[in-house]
Design an enzyme around this catalytic site. Structure first.
Site, PDB file in Angstrom:
ATOM      1  N   SER A  70      -2.147 -10.492 -35.250  1.00 45.66           N
ATOM      2  CA  SER A  70      -2.615 -10.595 -33.874  1.00 45.66           C
ATOM      3  C   SER A  70      -1.466 -11.029 -32.974  1.00 45.66           C
ATOM      4  O   SER A  70      -0.811 -12.038 -33.218  1.00 45.66           O
ATOM      5  CB  SER A  70      -3.748 -11.614 -33.812  1.00 45.66           C
ATOM      6  N   LEU A  71      -1.199 -10.239 -31.941  1.00 45.23           N
ATOM      7  CA  LEU A  71      -0.103 -10.573 -31.032  1.00 45.23           C
ATOM      8  C   LEU A  71      -0.413 -11.815 -30.232  1.00 45.23           C
ATOM      9  O   LEU A  71       0.470 -12.472 -29.703  1.00 45.23           O
ATOM     10  CB  LEU A  71       0.170  -9.404 -30.091  1.00 45.23           C
ATOM     11  N   ARG A  72      -1.702 -12.106 -30.160  1.00 46.80           N
ATOM     12  CA  ARG A  72      -2.101 -13.301 -29.437  1.00 46.80           C
ATOM     13  C   ARG A  72      -1.438 -14.532 -30.060  1.00 46.80           C
ATOM     14  O   ARG A  72      -1.108 -15.479 -29.366  1.00 46.80           O
ATOM     15  CB  ARG A  72      -3.616 -13.420 -29.487  1.00 46.80           C
ATOM     16  N   ALA A  73      -1.266 -14.482 -31.374  1.00 50.16           N
ATOM     17  CA  ALA A  73      -0.658 -15.620 -32.062  1.00 50.16           C
ATOM     18  C   ALA A  73       0.766 -15.850 -31.559  1.00 50.16           C
ATOM     19  O   ALA A  73       1.153 -16.979 -31.257  1.00 50.16           O
ATOM     20  CB  ALA A  73      -0.660 -15.384 -33.562  1.00 50.16           C
ATOM     21  N   THR A 120       0.727 -17.197 -28.017  1.00 50.70           N
ATOM     22  CA  THR A 120       0.261 -18.575 -27.989  1.00 50.70           C
ATOM     23  C   THR A 120       1.317 -19.517 -28.512  1.00 50.70           C
ATOM     24  O   THR A 120       1.557 -20.580 -27.939  1.00 50.70           O
ATOM     25  CB  THR A 120      -0.999 -18.713 -28.860  1.00 50.70           C
TER      26      THR A 120
END
Lengths: 679, 348
Positions: free
Chosen positions: A282-285, A288
Site C-alpha cells: 500500500s502506497l499509503r504506508a 504516512t
C-alpha cells in the site's frame, strides 16, 4: 462546554509510550491520516486520548467561519471565506485546535450535517446545519469503540478524512465544505475487528496492553489513590504540571516547524525499501511513514529527517498493514504484543513479521495456561496429556478442548427481506422498532415507525406558503402526507448455528477430538462476536442427543463442549435427522431465523436407522431429504486426518447436502483474505 | 418508584454478599456499580429496589432535570439552561434554588429504545414552536442516581453501547436527529442477570466494578423465614415497613458515617503492591481491576469504621472485583477460585 475529560494530565499517564508518541504525531501533522489504538479494555486508551485535550495548540482561523478555515491557506477555504476574501472582510482570529468526539449514538444528519429545522422554517428554504465533520475541521475527531460504529457512518467519515472535503447531498441540500481532520479511533479487538480495507485507511496504529511490571502497576495505583482522595494533587505535584506546560510549548513549536522539515530522496528510497521488505504494498504506508517521520523530526527540533526517526515510527505505520502479506504467515504463532518500541534496526524484522494474526481473544498470551491444572487449553494437539486427562471409562473419554483459533467468516447471503431479528452475522433491513436506525426513508413498512426529525426537516422549508389559510390545531408546523418519513433500521438477522458433533469412538483416535473441540470452540467464540444463537447435538453409540437446545449463551455451549464424552458407534444419519427436526421447530418459532447446520465428523458412519440400507447409502438418502429446505445451510467439517486412510465420506456427504466442505485446518482464518459467502 | 411500597432492605434474609456489594456502592459511587448474577427468584430485583430505602440525600439544583450538584456543577447548569433556551447567555443576575432529595433508583427497562435512553428531539415542542429542543433521556435522569438494568444481558446491543459510553465517561453526548447536546451522566450502574439466558460481553462485564453471584438458600430455616417475612409484607406493607424502619435507619446512619470517613482512609504502599500483585496473578485485562480493588478496599475499611486499609479488606475486595475479570476466553468458565489466585500472589 461540558466535555468528557480525562482524569489525568497527559504527562502524568504512566507508560504507554508508543501510544503517546503516536498521538503527539497526529496533533503535529494531520496529514498522517489518523491513528487507531487497539487494546484490551481498561488499558487507558480513552483516558490517554482524552488527555490530549490539554495539549492542543492554538491555530489561527478566519473569524466567524463555522468551519474554522485557515487564513493562510486560500486553497482550503470554504465558499463563504472565499467570498469574504473577495469583499475584503476576512479577519483573523484564533482558537484552540478542536477535539471533537463522536458518540456511538450519532445519527447521520449530525455527523455529516443536515437541514436546520428552525432556520429552514424562518427562511422558507432548506438551510444547512453543519455537523460534527464541520466542527472537526483542522482538528481531531475521536471515536471510541470505533469497531462498533455503523459501517455507513464510518465510510462517510473516512471518505471525508481522506479527501478533506465533506459533500452533503441530502434532504434538498447540496453543499461541499472543507473537512480535513485527524481521525483517532480506539477499539477493543475482542468486540470484533475492523475490515482490512478500513484498517489501511488509518495512518498509524498502536497496540496497547496493561503493564505487567509490578512496580509500574503499583505506580498507576498510587496515582489513582491520589486522584481518589480528591485533593487535586498529583505525585510530585506541580512538577507534572510544569511538564505538561513544557510539552504543550514543544507541540506548538513542532506544529509551526513542520513545514520546514525536509527529507532527502535517499531517505525516501529507504522508506520504499522498508515497505517492500515488510510486504506492504500500500502506497499509503510510504506516504504516512514520510509524514510521520517528518512530524517526529519536528517534535525533536530537527530540520531534516534521519533514519532514526523513520525507524522509530515505522512500527506504528506497518503495525496494521504488514498483516496482509502472505509471506509473514508462517510466524503466526508468536505474540505481537510483548515487545516494546526500540530503535535497533537489526531487531526490527522480528518485531513486525509476526503481525499477521488478528487480535481476537484466541491468542491470549501463552503464559496464562501454565497455572491452571490441566483444564485450560493445551497447546495444539498434545496427544499424551490430553487423551488421558479426563478418562472415565475405557471406551468413554472426555477430551480437552484444542487450541482455539480465529475462524473464517461464515455469513449467510445478504438479502432484502425484512426481518425482526438482531444478530450480527448477516446484515438485513429491519422494520419493527428494533435494530439501529440508519436513516429515514420515504417508503413505509407495515409497521408505522415515523421518523419525526426527518419528517420535520422535510416539511420545514415548505411552511411559508403552507401556513396560509389552514387551521393550525395549535401547531406551528403543517405536515402533509408527502412529508412523512419513516425510520429505516438496519439490524442483522440472527443465525442459529447447530453444531452436530461426532463423539463416536473413531473420533478419539489421534486426538481428533481435541482438534475438533478446538475448532468448535473457535466457532463458538466467533458466534459470540456475531451474537448468534447456538445449539449442539452430539451423537455416539446408538443415539443422537440434543446436548444444548438453541440458546444465546455461548458460555453454556462451551461448558457442554468441554464435558462432551467420546466413544461408541457413529449414528450419523440419525444425527442429521435430529438436527433437521431441531431446525424445523426453531424455524416454526421464528421463520426469519437463518439456521446453519455445522456437521463435525470423520464420516465413519456405522450405525443405521433401519436394516435395509448400508450406513453410507442410508446417509446419502437422509442427506438428500434434509437438504431440501432452502432456508437451512450446511457446513461439513471433516475431521479425518491426513495420516490415516481417508474414506472421503464427509466430502460425499457435503455434496449430497449441498454443503460447504472444510477440513479442520482450512477453518483457520487468515481473516483478511478468506471471506466465505454462502450464496 | 414509590418508596413506601419497597420491601425494607434490612429485612432481606441472607444474601450478605449482595447486600454488602450494594452498600459499598452507595457509600462510594466511584466503584462503578455492581453486577448481580444469579438464577431467577433469588431476590436480586427485590434487593435492588429496596435500596431506595437506604439511599442518602443529596443537594440538587432546583428545577434542573439533570439533578445537578449546586456545589460543583453550577457552571454546567447554566450552560445546559442556555443550550435548552431557558436562559439567555451571560446576562443578568443568576440565582438558583437548592433542594435536597434522596438518591433514586432509575430503572432502564429491557425494551427501552435508543432514543429514550440517549435522549432525542422534543417532537411536541418542535411541532408547536418550530424550535429544536432536547428531550432528555434516561441517561439524563440517571445522573447522580442509581441506574438499574434488570436482565442486563437481554438489552439490545446498541443500547448497551450507548450506556457503556456514558458510564465510562461520566458525560453523555447526544448527536442525533438535529440535536447536539452534552450533559453530565455519572451514575452507579446496577445490573442483574440470569447467566442461563446468555452472558454479557466482556467489555460490559468489565464496566461493572463489582460482581456477586447469588444462589437460592438451601437452609430450611432461612427459606421459612423468607416466606414468613414476604407474606407479612404483602399482607400489611405499611406495618411491615414500620417494623423494620429502625433497622433501615441504623443502616443509613452507618452508611453516612462511612461516607464521611472515606476520604481519610489511607492505603499504604504495601497495600498497593498487594493489590497489583493479585491482579497480575489473576491475569486481568488492563488496569480497571486494580483501581476498583483499591477503591473497594478503602470503602470496606470505611464501612467497618477503620481509617486504614488492611489485608482483610483487600482480600474481600478481590472477591468482588475479580470473578468477572479474570482473563480467559470470554466464554469459558473460571477454573480457579479467587482464593487460589490470592493465595498464590501473597506467597509470590
Amino acid at each position: 462546554m461540558i466535555a468528557p475529560s480525562s482524569p489525568l494530565p497527559f504527562t502524568a499517564i504512566v507508560g504507554q509510550k508508543e501510544m503517546k508518541l503516536a498521538l503527539l504525531l497526529c496533533v503535529i501533522s494531520p496529514g498522517i491520516g489518523g491513528l487507531l489504538v487497539r487494546g484490551e479494555k481498561g488499558t487507558g486508551k480513552s483516558t490517554t486520548i482524552r488527555a490530549l485535550r490539554g495539549l492542543l495548540p492554538l491555530q489561527s482561523v478566519v473569524k466567524g467561519c463555522v468551519f474554522g478555515c485557515d487564513p493562510d491557506s486560500p486553497s482550503s477555504w470554504c465558499d463563504k471565506c472565499r467570498q469574504r476574501a473577495k469583499e475584503g472582510s476576512l479577519q483573523r482570529g484564533s482558537r484552540v485546535m478542536p477535539f471533537v468526539e463522536l458518540p456511538l449514538n450519532a445519527t447521520q444528519d449530525r455527523v455529516l450535517g443536515g437541514i436546520d429545522i428552525s432556520k429552514s422554517l424562518k427562511f422558507g428554504r432548506p438551510m444547512f446545519q453543519p455537523g460534527l465533520l464541520a466542527r472537526a475541521n483542522r482538528g481531531i475527531l475521536y471515536i471510541d469503540e470505533i469497531n462498533l460504529l455503523e459501517r455507513h457512518l464510518l465510510n462517510g467519515l473516512l471518505d471525508a478524512a481522506s479527501s478533506g472535503l465533506n459533500k452533503v447531498e441530502r434532504e434538498g441540500i447540496s453543499i461541499v465544505h472543507p473537512s480535513s481532520f485527524s481521525i483517532i479511533g480506539s477499539m477493543n479487538p475482542e468486540e470484533g475487528e475492523l475490515d482490512p480495507q478500513i484498517l489501511d485507511r488509518f495512518g498509524l496504529c498502536v497496540e496497547v496492553k496493561g503493564e505487567e511490571d509490578l512496580e509500574k502497576r503499583t505506580e498507576i495505583l498510587r496515582l489513582f489513590d491520589l486522584l481518589d482522595q480528591g485533593t487535586g494533587l498529583l505525585p510530585n505535584g506541580d512538577i507534572k504540571n510544569k511538564e505538561e506546560e513544557e510539552l504543550k510549548l514543544k507541540l506548538e513549536e513542532a506544529t509551526s516547524r513542520l513545514k520546514e522539515v525536509e527529507i532527502t530522496d535517499d531517505k525516501r528510497r529507504f522508506i520504499g525499501e522498508l515497505s517492500i521488505s515488510r510486504g506492504c504494498l500500500s502506497l499509503r504506508a510510504d506516504l504516512t511513514l514520510e509524514r510521520a517521520s517528518k512530524a517526529l523530526s519536528a517534535l525533536r527540533g530537527k530540520r531534516e529527517v534521519s533514519t532514526d526517526e523513520i525507524l522509530e515510527v515505522a512500527p506504528l505505520v506497518y503495525q496494521h498493514r504488514a498483516k496482509a502479506h502472505p509471506n509473514t504467515q508462517e510466524n503466526g504463532k508468536s505474540h505481537p504484543n510483548g515487545d516494546k518500541p526500540h530503535n535497533n534496526n537489526g531487531e526490527r524484522e522480528d518485531r513486525n513479521a509476526p503481525r499477521d494474526r488478528p487480535q481476537g481473544p484466541s491468542h491470549l498470551p501463552q503464559k496464562e495456561h501454565k497455572g491452571s491444572d490441566g483444564h485450560a487449553f493445551r497447546e495444539g494437539m498434545d496427544e499424551e496429556g490430553s487423551a488421558h486427562d479426563g478418562a472415565k471409562a475405557p471406551e468413554e473419554k472426555v477430551f480437552d478442548v484444542g487450541n482455539p483459533f480465529n475462524v473464517k467468516t461464515i455469513t449467510g447471503s445478504n438479502d432484502r427481506a425484512k426481518r425482526y431479528g438482531h444478530g450480527k452475522r448477516t446484515p438485513t433491513f429491519v422494520f419493527g422498532g428494533r435494530g439501529r436506525k440508519i436513516g429515514p426513508t420515504c417508503s413505509r413498512g407495515s409497521y408505522i415507525d415515523i421518523s419525526f426529525d426527518a419528517t420535520l426537516r422535510a416539511a420545514a422549508p415548505r411552511q411559508r406558503y403552507r401556513s396560509k389559510g389552514k387551521p393550525s390545531h395549535g401547531l406551528l408546523i403543517h405536515i402533509e402526507p408527502q412529508d412523512l418519513r419513516f425510520k429505516q433500521r438496519k439490524g442483522t438477522s440472527s443465525n442459529l448455528l447447530v453444531f452436530v458433533v461426532d463423539a463416536s469412538g473413531s473420533m478419539g483416535a489421534r486426538s481428533r477430538m481435541v482438534a475438533s473441540k478446538g475448532a468448535i470452540m473457535s466457532l463458538l467464540l466467533d458466534a459470540y462476536k456475531k451474537r448468534d444463537k447456538v445449539a449442539m447435538i452430539s451423537f455416539r453409540g446408538s443415539d443422537a442427543k440434543t446436548v444444548l437446545p438453541p440458546t444465546s449463551s455461548v458460555e453454556l455451549a462451551g461448558r457442554h463442549l468441554k464435558g462432551l464424552p467420546t466413544g461408541g458407534k457413529t449414528p450419523l444419519s440419525k444425527a442429521l435427522l435430529r438436527a433437521h427436526t431441531l431446525v424445523t421447530s426453531a424455524l416454526l418459532k421464528d421463520p426469519l431465523l437463518r439456521p446453519i447446520i455445522l456437521l463435525i465428523t470423520d464420516g465413519r458412519a456405522n450405525q443405521t436407522l433401519s436394516t435395509t440400507l448400508g450406513p453410507v447409502e442410508e446417509l446419502e438418502v437422509v442427506a438428500e431429504a434434509v437438504s431440501r429446505d432452502p432456508r437451512t445451510k450446511f457446513i461439513v467439517v471433516d475431521t479425518e486426518d491426513a495420516l490415516s486412510l481417508r474414506l472421503g465420506i464427509p466430502r460425499l456427504l457435503a455434496k449430497r447436502l449441498g454443503a460447504a466442505y472444510f477440513k479442520i485446518e482450512d477453518l483457520k482464518a487468515d481473516h483478511l483474505i478468506s471471506v466465505l459467502d454462502l450464496k | 418508584m414509590n418508596e413506601y411500597t419497597n420491601y425494607p432492605f434490612s429485612a432481606i434474609v441472607g444474601q450478605e454478599e449482595m447486600k454488602l456489594a450494594l452498600i459499598l456502592n452507595v457509600i462510594n459511587p466511584g466503584l462503578s456499580g455492581v453486577l448481580i448474577r444469579g438464577e431467577k427468584g433469588t431476590g436480586k430485583s427485590t434487593a435492588v429496589r429496596s435500596l431506595a430505602n437506604i439511599l442518602p440525600e443529596i443537594e440538587v439544583i432546583e428545577g434542573s432535570c439533570f439533578n445537578l450538584d449546586p456545589a460543583t456543577e453550577l457552571e454546567t447548569h447554566w450552560q445546559i439552561m442556555e443550550a435548552m433556551g431557558h436562559a439567555k447567555p451571560g446576562t443578568g443576575e443568576r440565582k438558583i434554588g437548592v433542594t435536597r432529595r434522596k438518591v433514586e433508583v432509575v430503572e432502564l427497562p429491557v425494551g427501552a429504545t435508543e432514543d429514550r435512553v440517549a435522549g432525542t428531539l422534543d417532537i411536541e415542542h418542535a411541532l408547536k414552536t418550530g424550535e429544536k429542543r432536547i428531550e432528555p433521556g434516561i441517561l439524563a435522569k440517571a445522573h447522580r442516581n442509581i441506574l438499574y438494568v434488570d436482565e442486563v444481558n437481554l438489552l439490545d446491543d446498541h443500547v448497551v453501547d450507548i450506556m457503556l459510553d456514558a458510564a465510562a465517561m461520566g458525560v453523555h453526548t447526544i448527536e442525533r436527529e438535529g440535536i447536539s447536546f452534552t450533559h453530565p451522566s455519572r451514575f452507579t450502574l446496577v445490573g442483574t442477570m440470569n447467566p442461563e439466558e446468555g452472558d454479557l460481553r466482556p467489555q460490559l462485564l468489565d464496566r461493572f466494578g463489582l460482581c456477586v453471584v447469588v444462589k437460592g438458600t438451601t437452609s430450611i430455616e432461612e427459606r421459612v423465614e423468607i416466606m414468613k417475612r414476604r407474606l407479612s409484607f404483602e399482607k400489611k406493607p405499611e406495618a411491615f415497613i414500620e417494623a423494620w424502619r429502625g433497622e433501615d435507619e441504623a443502616l443509613v446512619d452507618k452508611i453516612e458515617h462511612a461516607r464521611n470517613i472515606y476520604p481519610e482512609v489511607i492505603a499504604s504502599e504495601d497495600c498497593l503492591k498487594t493489590i497489583a500483585s493479585i491482579c497480575l496473578e489473576a491475569g486481568v485485562d488492563g488496569h480497571r481491576a486494580d483501581i476498583i480493588m483499591l477503591k473497594a478496599a478503602k470503602t470496606l475499611a470505611a464501612w467497618y469504621g477503620e481509617n486504614e486499609v488492611k489485608e482483610g479488606h483487600i482480600l474481600k475486595a478481590a472477591e468482588f472485583v475479580l470473578p468477572h475479570r479474570t482473563r480467559r476466553l470470554p466464554m469459558m468458565e473460571m477454573e480457579e477460585s479467587i482464593e487460589k489466585i490470592i493465595h498464590r500472589s501473597l506467597q509470590g
